[in-house]
Design a protein around this motif. Sequence first.
Motif, PDB file in Angstrom:
ATOM      1  N   GLU A 107      64.763  54.192  44.869  1.00 36.59           N
ATOM      2  CA  GLU A 107      66.056  54.864  44.864  1.00 36.59           C
ATOM      3  C   GLU A 107      67.143  53.956  44.303  1.00 36.59           C
ATOM      4  O   GLU A 107      67.967  54.375  43.471  1.00 36.59           O
ATOM      5  CB  GLU A 107      66.419  55.292  46.280  1.00 36.59           C
ATOM      6  CG  GLU A 107      67.749  56.033  46.391  1.00 36.59           C
ATOM      7  CD  GLU A 107      68.067  56.429  47.819  1.00 36.59           C
ATOM      8  OE1 GLU A 107      69.204  56.851  48.060  1.00 36.59           O
ATOM      9  OE2 GLU A 107      67.177  56.303  48.682  1.00 36.59           O
ATOM     10  N   ASN A 108      67.152  52.702  44.707  1.00 32.91           N
ATOM     11  CA  ASN A 108      68.159  51.759  44.200  1.00 32.91           C
ATOM     12  C   ASN A 108      67.964  51.490  42.713  1.00 32.91           C
ATOM     13  O   ASN A 108      68.929  51.347  41.952  1.00 32.91           O
ATOM     14  CB  ASN A 108      68.083  50.450  44.988  1.00 32.91           C
ATOM     15  CG  ASN A 108      68.535  50.613  46.428  1.00 32.91           C
ATOM     16  OD1 ASN A 108      69.330  51.511  46.734  1.00 32.91           O
ATOM     17  ND2 ASN A 108      68.043  49.765  47.326  1.00 32.91           N
ATOM     18  N   SER A 109      66.707  51.427  42.285  1.00 33.01           N
ATOM     19  CA  SER A 109      66.434  51.194  40.861  1.00 33.01           C
ATOM     20  C   SER A 109      66.930  52.355  40.021  1.00 33.01           C
ATOM     21  O   SER A 109      67.490  52.171  38.939  1.00 33.01           O
ATOM     22  CB  SER A 109      64.931  50.977  40.640  1.00 33.01           C
ATOM     23  OG  SER A 109      64.465  49.847  41.352  1.00 33.01           O
ATOM     24  N   VAL A 110      66.705  53.592  40.509  1.00 28.72           N
ATOM     25  CA  VAL A 110      67.160  54.777  39.784  1.00 28.72           C
ATOM     26  C   VAL A 110      68.683  54.795  39.687  1.00 28.72           C
ATOM     27  O   VAL A 110      69.257  55.082  38.625  1.00 28.72           O
ATOM     28  CB  VAL A 110      66.631  56.054  40.449  1.00 28.72           C
ATOM     29  CG1 VAL A 110      67.276  57.290  39.828  1.00 28.72           C
ATOM     30  CG2 VAL A 110      65.121  56.140  40.324  1.00 28.72           C
ATOM     31  N   LYS A 111      69.360  54.477  40.804  1.00 26.15           N
ATOM     32  CA  LYS A 111      70.824  54.448  40.781  1.00 26.15           C
ATOM     33  C   LYS A 111      71.330  53.390  39.812  1.00 26.15           C
ATOM     34  O   LYS A 111      72.279  53.621  39.053  1.00 26.15           O
ATOM     35  CB  LYS A 111      71.356  54.166  42.186  1.00 26.15           C
ATOM     36  CG  LYS A 111      71.173  55.323  43.163  1.00 26.15           C
ATOM     37  CD  LYS A 111      71.760  54.973  44.520  1.00 26.15           C
ATOM     38  CE  LYS A 111      71.618  56.139  45.496  1.00 26.15           C
ATOM     39  NZ  LYS A 111      72.166  55.804  46.839  1.00 26.15           N
ATOM     40  N   HIS A 112      70.707  52.218  39.825  1.00 29.59           N
ATOM     41  CA  HIS A 112      71.123  51.147  38.913  1.00 29.59           C
ATOM     42  C   HIS A 112      70.881  51.551  37.460  1.00 29.59           C
ATOM     43  O   HIS A 112      71.713  51.291  36.577  1.00 29.59           O
ATOM     44  CB  HIS A 112      70.346  49.870  39.245  1.00 29.59           C
ATOM     45  CG  HIS A 112      70.661  48.725  38.320  1.00 29.59           C
ATOM     46  ND1 HIS A 112      71.880  48.061  38.348  1.00 29.59           N
ATOM     47  CD2 HIS A 112      69.914  48.134  37.341  1.00 29.59           C
ATOM     48  CE1 HIS A 112      71.876  47.118  37.419  1.00 29.59           C
ATOM     49  NE2 HIS A 112      70.700  47.138  36.803  1.00 29.59           N
ATOM     50  N   MET A 142      70.804  54.625  36.232  1.00 27.70           N
ATOM     51  CA  MET A 142      71.767  55.658  35.862  1.00 27.70           C
ATOM     52  C   MET A 142      73.137  55.058  35.578  1.00 27.70           C
ATOM     53  O   MET A 142      73.827  55.463  34.643  1.00 27.70           O
ATOM     54  CB  MET A 142      71.862  56.713  36.955  1.00 27.70           C
ATOM     55  CG  MET A 142      70.670  57.648  37.031  1.00 27.70           C
ATOM     56  SD  MET A 142      70.544  58.677  35.539  1.00 27.70           S
ATOM     57  CE  MET A 142      72.077  59.604  35.653  1.00 27.70           C
ATOM     58  N   ASP A 143      73.551  54.087  36.406  1.00 28.62           N
ATOM     59  CA  ASP A 143      74.862  53.473  36.197  1.00 28.62           C
ATOM     60  C   ASP A 143      74.909  52.670  34.902  1.00 28.62           C
ATOM     61  O   ASP A 143      75.926  52.633  34.211  1.00 28.62           O
ATOM     62  CB  ASP A 143      75.198  52.566  37.382  1.00 28.62           C
ATOM     63  CG  ASP A 143      75.408  53.359  38.661  1.00 28.62           C
ATOM     64  OD1 ASP A 143      75.715  54.563  38.561  1.00 28.62           O
ATOM     65  OD2 ASP A 143      75.257  52.779  39.752  1.00 28.62           O
ATOM     66  N   LYS A 144      73.788  52.028  34.559  1.00 30.48           N
ATOM     67  CA  LYS A 144      73.774  51.141  33.400  1.00 30.48           C
ATOM     68  C   LYS A 144      73.530  51.896  32.093  1.00 30.48           C
ATOM     69  O   LYS A 144      74.085  51.547  31.047  1.00 30.48           O
ATOM     70  CB  LYS A 144      72.693  50.074  33.602  1.00 30.48           C
ATOM     71  CG  LYS A 144      72.672  49.015  32.507  1.00 30.48           C
ATOM     72  CD  LYS A 144      71.626  47.952  32.804  1.00 30.48           C
ATOM     73  CE  LYS A 144      71.610  46.880  31.723  1.00 30.48           C
ATOM     74  NZ  LYS A 144      70.581  45.837  31.974  1.00 30.48           N
ATOM     75  N   LYS A 162      73.774  55.457  31.500  1.00 32.92           N
ATOM     76  CA  LYS A 162      74.112  56.862  31.700  1.00 32.92           C
ATOM     77  C   LYS A 162      74.119  57.637  30.396  1.00 32.92           C
ATOM     78  O   LYS A 162      73.594  58.747  30.300  1.00 32.92           O
ATOM     79  CB  LYS A 162      75.478  56.970  32.385  1.00 32.92           C
ATOM     80  CG  LYS A 162      75.872  58.400  32.721  1.00 32.92           C
ATOM     81  CD  LYS A 162      77.198  58.437  33.457  1.00 32.92           C
ATOM     82  CE  LYS A 162      77.585  59.868  33.801  1.00 32.92           C
ATOM     83  NZ  LYS A 162      78.878  59.919  34.513  1.00 32.92           N
TER      84      LYS A 162
END
Length: 548
Positions: free
Chosen positions: A47-52, A54-56, A58
Amino acid sequence: MKDIQSTTDPGSDIKHVSVDDVDIEMAVDDEMVFVDNCWSSAIMRVENSVKHLMDKHKVKVVAVVKCLLLVLYLTYFTYCMYLKGLYLLGSAGVAVYIGLDVVRYNPQNIQSLLGLVVFVGFGFVFSTSPARVNWHPVFWGIVIQFVFAVLILRTPWGYALFDWSGHRVEEFLSYGNAGAEFVFGKNYRDHRIAFAVLPVMLFFNSFIFILYHIGVIQVIMKKLGSFLSFCLACGPVESVIASANIFIGLTEAPLLVRPYLKHVTASELHAIMTCGFASVSGAVMGTYIQFGVPANHLLSAAVMSAPAALAITKLMCPETMKSYFRDEVKMDLGLEKHRNVLSALSSGAVAAIKIASNTIANQIAFVSLAKFVNMTLEWFGDQAGVPGISFGLLCSYFFYPLSYSMGVASHDCGKMGEMLGIKIFGTPILGYAELASLRRNRFQLLDYVAKHNHTWHWQGGDVILEATNQTLLGGIMDERSEVIGTYALCGFSTVTAIGVTLGTLVPLAPERKPDVVRLIIRAFIAGNVASFLTGAIAGLLFNGQSFQ
C-alpha cells in the motif's frame, strides 16, 4: 455517568429504558490497534509503495491509464464491426472522449466540430442519392480517422512513433541528394525545384519499384485493403485503390484494377477517382518533405486520407447497383517484369522522369499564369480605386469560411484560404512551399524572442525583427493552424488533376468514358472534402503539448 431510568407500562411486561445522557471519556489516540503479522505487514508495504508511486509518477500513470482505455476502445471498435446496433455507443464513446479530454483542456478545438458537421452535411445534401446512403462506411471511416488522430496527436508514444518514422523518412530521402550533387554539383540547390527536389522524386520512385519487384508493396496493400474492407464493408476494388494511393499516384493506382474497370459500378468508379484526388504518392510526398513540411504529420495525413476518401465517396455517390466484386481481386500494376533489383531500380528512375517533367511543366505554367492574373487584377483594381487586388487575396476571402470551419485561428484564416486556393486551382507544391515558409518564420521568431525579449512587431502582413532589422515575409501562423494546413493540403485534388485522371481512365476503359466524364467533377469535389475533413479532425484533437 448519569442515571438510567426504567418504566413499565401498565398491563405489559415490556420494560422501557430511557437514557438521559452518557458521558464517554475520549482517548487521545483513537486508532484501532492491529495485531501485527506477516500478512498485514506485506499488505502495508504494498500500500505504501503504491501511494509513493502515485505521488511520484502521477502524470505517467494517468498516461498509461489513457492508453489502456484506448486499447479497450479499439477492442470494442473491432467488436462493433459486427453489431450495427452499437453505432450509438460508438458515438457516445467519441463524445465522452471529446468532452473529458478535448473540451476540458483545449476548448478552442471545438471550433473544428463545425467542420465535421459542415462537410458531412454537404456530402449528404449533394449526394447522388441521399436516401440510399449506407452510413456504415461513412461512420466508421470517420471513426478510423479519429482513432488515428488520437494516436498521433493525443498520445506521447503515438506521436513519438510517427515523429521517429518521419525523421527516418527524411534521413532516407536525404540520400537522394548524393546523386543530385554528383550530377549537378554542390550548388544544385540553387535551382529550387528542378535540381533540388525532383532528384528525390526519382530516388524514391525507384525505391517503390524495388519494393514492388520483391513483393512488399503487394503485401502491404493487401493487408491495408483487407482492413479497410473489413471495417467499412466496401468492395475489394475500392479498398485496394484506397490503400494503393498511399504509395503510388492517381495515374498508376487504376492499373491495379485495370481488368475490372469496365465492370465496376458507378459508385466504385467514383471511389477510384476520389481516392486518387484525396491522396498523394510516395514520390510527391518526398517532395513536400524537402520543402520543410513536417514529415510525421504528412505521413499520418497520407494514411488518414484512405478512410476519409472512402467515407466521403460513399456519402456523395452511394452504391445503388449490385457489385460484381465482393471477393478478392488480383492486383496487377501492369509494370514490366524485371529480371533483378537493378532492373527495377533503373525502370523506376526512368518512370519518374514523366512525373518530374509534369511537375516542372505545371509549376512553370501555373506560376506564369498566376503572375499574369495578379497583374491583370491589380490593374483593374487600380482603375477602380481598389489597389492591392490579387488572386491570393480573392482566395483568402473566398476560402475564409472553409478555413474557419476546419478550426484555423481567425487571424490565420486569410493565409490558409490563400494556400487552399493555390492548391486547388494550381498545385499543392506551391501551397506547401508557402506553408513551409510560414513554419520557418515561426521557428525563427521563437529563436529571436528567446534572445531579444519580444522586440518585434507586425507591419502589414510581415513580421519585423527590430533588433536584427530582419523581415519575415508573410508573417507567421499558429502551430495549430500549421498542423491543420498540413492535413488539409494533403491531396492531389487540383484542377489540373482532372485532366490527368481523364487521360488515365478513358484509355484504360473507353466504354466507361460517359461515366467518367459525368462523375469526375463530383469526385474532384469529394477528394477536396475528404482532405478538409482530415484537417478538421486534426484540428479537433491537436493539443500542442510538449511532446509536439
